[in-house]
Scaffold this motif. Structure first.
Motif, PDB file in Angstrom:
ATOM      1  N   VAL A  10      38.109  -6.129  16.727  1.00 31.73           N
ATOM      2  CA  VAL A  10      36.970  -6.123  15.795  1.00 31.73           C
ATOM      3  C   VAL A  10      37.399  -5.651  14.410  1.00 31.73           C
ATOM      4  CG1 VAL A  10      34.687  -5.163  15.349  1.00 31.73           C
ATOM      5  CG2 VAL A  10      35.317  -5.781  17.667  1.00 31.73           C
ATOM      6  N   GLU A  11      38.321  -4.697  14.342  1.00 29.80           N
ATOM      7  CA  GLU A  11      38.791  -4.200  13.038  1.00 29.80           C
ATOM      8  C   GLU A  11      39.484  -5.309  12.250  1.00 29.80           C
ATOM      9  OE1 GLU A  11      38.060  -1.335  11.485  1.00 29.80           O
ATOM     10  OE2 GLU A  11      36.769  -1.018  13.225  1.00 29.80           O
ATOM     11  N   GLY A  12      40.212  -6.172  12.937  1.00 30.86           N
ATOM     12  CA  GLY A  12      40.847  -7.306  12.273  1.00 30.86           C
ATOM     13  C   GLY A  12      39.827  -8.272  11.710  1.00 30.86           C
ATOM     14  N   VAL A  13      38.747  -8.493  12.451  1.00 39.43           N
ATOM     15  CA  VAL A  13      37.677  -9.379  11.975  1.00 39.43           C
ATOM     16  C   VAL A  13      36.997  -8.755  10.753  1.00 39.43           C
ATOM     17  CG1 VAL A  13      35.549 -10.581  12.595  1.00 39.43           C
ATOM     18  CG2 VAL A  13      37.358 -10.332  14.295  1.00 39.43           C
ATOM     19  N   LYS A  14      36.800  -7.431  10.782  1.00 37.91           N
ATOM     20  CA  LYS A  14      36.201  -6.740   9.625  1.00 37.91           C
ATOM     21  C   LYS A  14      37.072  -6.905   8.387  1.00 37.91           C
ATOM     22  CE  LYS A  14      33.675  -3.100  12.046  1.00 37.91           C
ATOM     23  NZ  LYS A  14      33.588  -1.656  12.309  1.00 37.91           N
ATOM     24  N   LYS A  15      38.389  -6.801   8.555  1.00 37.58           N
ATOM     25  CA  LYS A  15      39.296  -6.984   7.415  1.00 37.58           C
ATOM     26  C   LYS A  15      39.199  -8.401   6.861  1.00 37.58           C
ATOM     27  CE  LYS A  15      42.696  -3.475   8.592  1.00 37.58           C
ATOM     28  NZ  LYS A  15      44.073  -3.203   9.036  1.00 37.58           N
ATOM     29  N   MET A  16      39.092  -9.378   7.751  1.00 35.61           N
ATOM     30  CA  MET A  16      38.952 -10.765   7.297  1.00 35.61           C
ATOM     31  C   MET A  16      37.638 -10.954   6.536  1.00 35.61           C
ATOM     32  SD  MET A  16      41.636 -12.473   7.921  1.00 35.61           S
ATOM     33  CE  MET A  16      40.953 -14.000   7.356  1.00 35.61           C
ATOM     34  N   GLU A  17      36.572 -10.314   7.018  1.00 36.37           N
ATOM     35  CA  GLU A  17      35.287 -10.404   6.325  1.00 36.37           C
ATOM     36  C   GLU A  17      35.402  -9.838   4.913  1.00 36.37           C
ATOM     37  OE1 GLU A  17      30.665  -9.010   6.986  1.00 36.37           O
ATOM     38  OE2 GLU A  17      32.278  -7.721   7.707  1.00 36.37           O
ATOM     39  N   GLN A  18      36.052  -8.691   4.782  1.00 36.67           N
ATOM     40  CA  GLN A  18      36.234  -8.086   3.460  1.00 36.67           C
ATOM     41  C   GLN A  18      37.053  -8.996   2.546  1.00 36.67           C
ATOM     42  OE1 GLN A  18      38.022  -4.383   4.601  1.00 36.67           O
ATOM     43  NE2 GLN A  18      36.066  -3.448   5.179  1.00 36.67           N
ATOM     44  N   ASP A  55      29.624 -15.900   6.474  1.00 35.72           N
ATOM     45  CA  ASP A  55      28.442 -15.553   7.281  1.00 35.72           C
ATOM     46  C   ASP A  55      28.776 -15.539   8.770  1.00 35.72           C
ATOM     47  OD1 ASP A  55      26.964 -15.343   4.967  1.00 35.72           O
ATOM     48  OD2 ASP A  55      25.950 -17.286   5.208  1.00 35.72           O
ATOM     49  N   VAL A  56      29.577 -16.498   9.221  1.00 36.22           N
ATOM     50  CA  VAL A  56      29.993 -16.518  10.624  1.00 36.22           C
ATOM     51  C   VAL A  56      30.834 -15.285  10.933  1.00 36.22           C
ATOM     52  CG1 VAL A  56      31.498 -17.706  12.286  1.00 36.22           C
ATOM     53  CG2 VAL A  56      29.845 -19.010  10.928  1.00 36.22           C
ATOM     54  N   THR A  57      31.729 -14.929  10.033  1.00 32.53           N
ATOM     55  CA  THR A  57      32.574 -13.748  10.241  1.00 32.53           C
ATOM     56  C   THR A  57      31.728 -12.488  10.276  1.00 32.53           C
ATOM     57  OG1 THR A  57      34.370 -14.910   9.127  1.00 32.53           O
ATOM     58  CG2 THR A  57      34.638 -12.537   9.423  1.00 32.53           C
ATOM     59  N   THR A  58      30.704 -12.406   9.452  1.00 28.67           N
ATOM     60  CA  THR A  58      29.779 -11.268   9.481  1.00 28.67           C
ATOM     61  C   THR A  58      29.070 -11.208  10.832  1.00 28.67           C
ATOM     62  OG1 THR A  58      29.467 -11.362   7.086  1.00 28.67           O
ATOM     63  CG2 THR A  58      27.759 -10.231   8.361  1.00 28.67           C
ATOM     64  N   LEU A  60      30.267 -12.288  13.636  1.00 28.87           N
ATOM     65  CA  LEU A  60      31.273 -11.826  14.597  1.00 28.87           C
ATOM     66  C   LEU A  60      31.431 -10.311  14.548  1.00 28.87           C
ATOM     67  CD1 LEU A  60      34.047 -14.550  14.045  1.00 28.87           C
ATOM     68  CD2 LEU A  60      32.364 -14.447  15.890  1.00 28.87           C
ATOM     69  N   VAL A  61      31.413  -9.751  13.345  1.00 33.60           N
ATOM     70  CA  VAL A  61      31.521  -8.291  13.187  1.00 33.60           C
ATOM     71  C   VAL A  61      30.302  -7.615  13.788  1.00 33.60           C
ATOM     72  CG1 VAL A  61      31.548  -6.406  11.494  1.00 33.60           C
ATOM     73  CG2 VAL A  61      33.047  -8.383  11.181  1.00 33.60           C
ATOM     74  N   GLN A  62      29.119  -8.124  13.465  1.00 33.95           N
ATOM     75  CA  GLN A  62      27.881  -7.531  13.982  1.00 33.95           C
ATOM     76  C   GLN A  62      27.800  -7.620  15.501  1.00 33.95           C
ATOM     77  OE1 GLN A  62      24.943  -9.766  11.797  1.00 33.95           O
ATOM     78  NE2 GLN A  62      25.078  -8.426  10.002  1.00 33.95           N
ATOM     79  N   SER A  63      28.342  -8.698  16.072  1.00 35.56           N
ATOM     80  CA  SER A  63      28.326  -8.891  17.529  1.00 35.56           C
ATOM     81  C   SER A  63      29.504  -8.206  18.218  1.00 35.56           C
ATOM     82  CB  SER A  63      28.339 -10.386  17.853  1.00 35.56           C
ATOM     83  OG  SER A  63      27.237 -11.031  17.277  1.00 35.56           O
ATOM     84  N   LYS A  64      30.371  -7.569  17.407  1.00 31.89           N
ATOM     85  CA  LYS A  64      31.557  -6.878  17.917  1.00 31.89           C
ATOM     86  C   LYS A  64      32.450  -7.798  18.749  1.00 31.89           C
ATOM     87  CE  LYS A  64      29.502  -2.239  17.931  1.00 31.89           C
ATOM     88  NZ  LYS A  64      28.539  -2.484  16.930  1.00 31.89           N
ATOM     89  N   VAL A  65      32.658  -9.012  18.243  1.00 35.09           N
ATOM     90  CA  VAL A  65      33.513  -9.983  18.925  1.00 35.09           C
ATOM     91  C   VAL A  65      34.967  -9.560  18.744  1.00 35.09           C
ATOM     92  CG1 VAL A  65      34.273 -12.384  18.950  1.00 35.09           C
ATOM     93  CG2 VAL A  65      31.853 -11.841  18.673  1.00 35.09           C
ATOM     94  N   SER A  66      35.673  -9.435  19.859  1.00 34.02           N
ATOM     95  CA  SER A  66      37.067  -8.988  19.810  1.00 34.02           C
ATOM     96  C   SER A  66      38.012  -9.930  20.547  1.00 34.02           C
ATOM     97  CB  SER A  66      37.185  -7.585  20.409  1.00 34.02           C
ATOM     98  OG  SER A  66      36.757  -7.596  21.763  1.00 34.02           O
TER      99      SER A  66
END
Length: 134
Positions: A10-18, A55-58, A60-66
């Motif tokens: 999930v942290e990797g997805v958060k970095k991609m969102e940023q 928006d899709v990445t957001t 994924l972050v909100q859904s805690k997709v890992s």
């Protein structure tokens, strides 16, 4: 996004969102400058897709997709570069469907926004093509 998901969860997805948010901010600066009509049209179409991807990445972050096996990721239209029979090819994947990308040219036109209904239509069409119903 998938590589970041696999390596950092999930942290990797958060970095991609940023990163996506920063790239959109950079594009806003570009659009505020002098651009030809054609360049503005091309960038406009790209922005629509970039905003949808962010928006899709957001989501994924909100859904805690890992994991790429999770529905929220697996249900997105994804593109992969692969070697098939010794040739480089682009494959599109969504759900259990996998189809070769055919490099269709849509021209330089404005794009409509991509909504959850658009994603649902993509899932239906990909599934139908995968089952040779289209």
């Amino acid at each position: 996004v998938e590589e970041s998901m696999l390596s950092h969860g999930v942290e990797g997805v958060k970095k991609m969102e940023q990163q996506m948010v920063q790239e959109l901010a950079d594009i806003v600066e570009l659009v505020r400058g002098e651009l030809s009509k054609q360049a503005r049209l091309i960038i406009g179409a790209m922005v629509v897709l970039d905003v949808h991807n962010k928006d899709v990445t957001t989501l994924l972050v909100q859904s805690k997709v890992s994991s790429p096996a999770q529905f929220d990721w697996n249900s997105q239209l994804r593109y992969y570069q692969e070697t098939i029979d010794g040739k480089e090819a682009i494959m599109t994947r969504m759900m259990n469907a996998s189809l070769a990308y055919s490099y269709e040219y849509l021209g330089n036109s404005m794009r409509l926004v991509v909504t959850p209904l658009t994603d649902r239509c993509y899932r239906t069409l990909m599934g139908a093509l995968h089952l040779s119903l289209g």
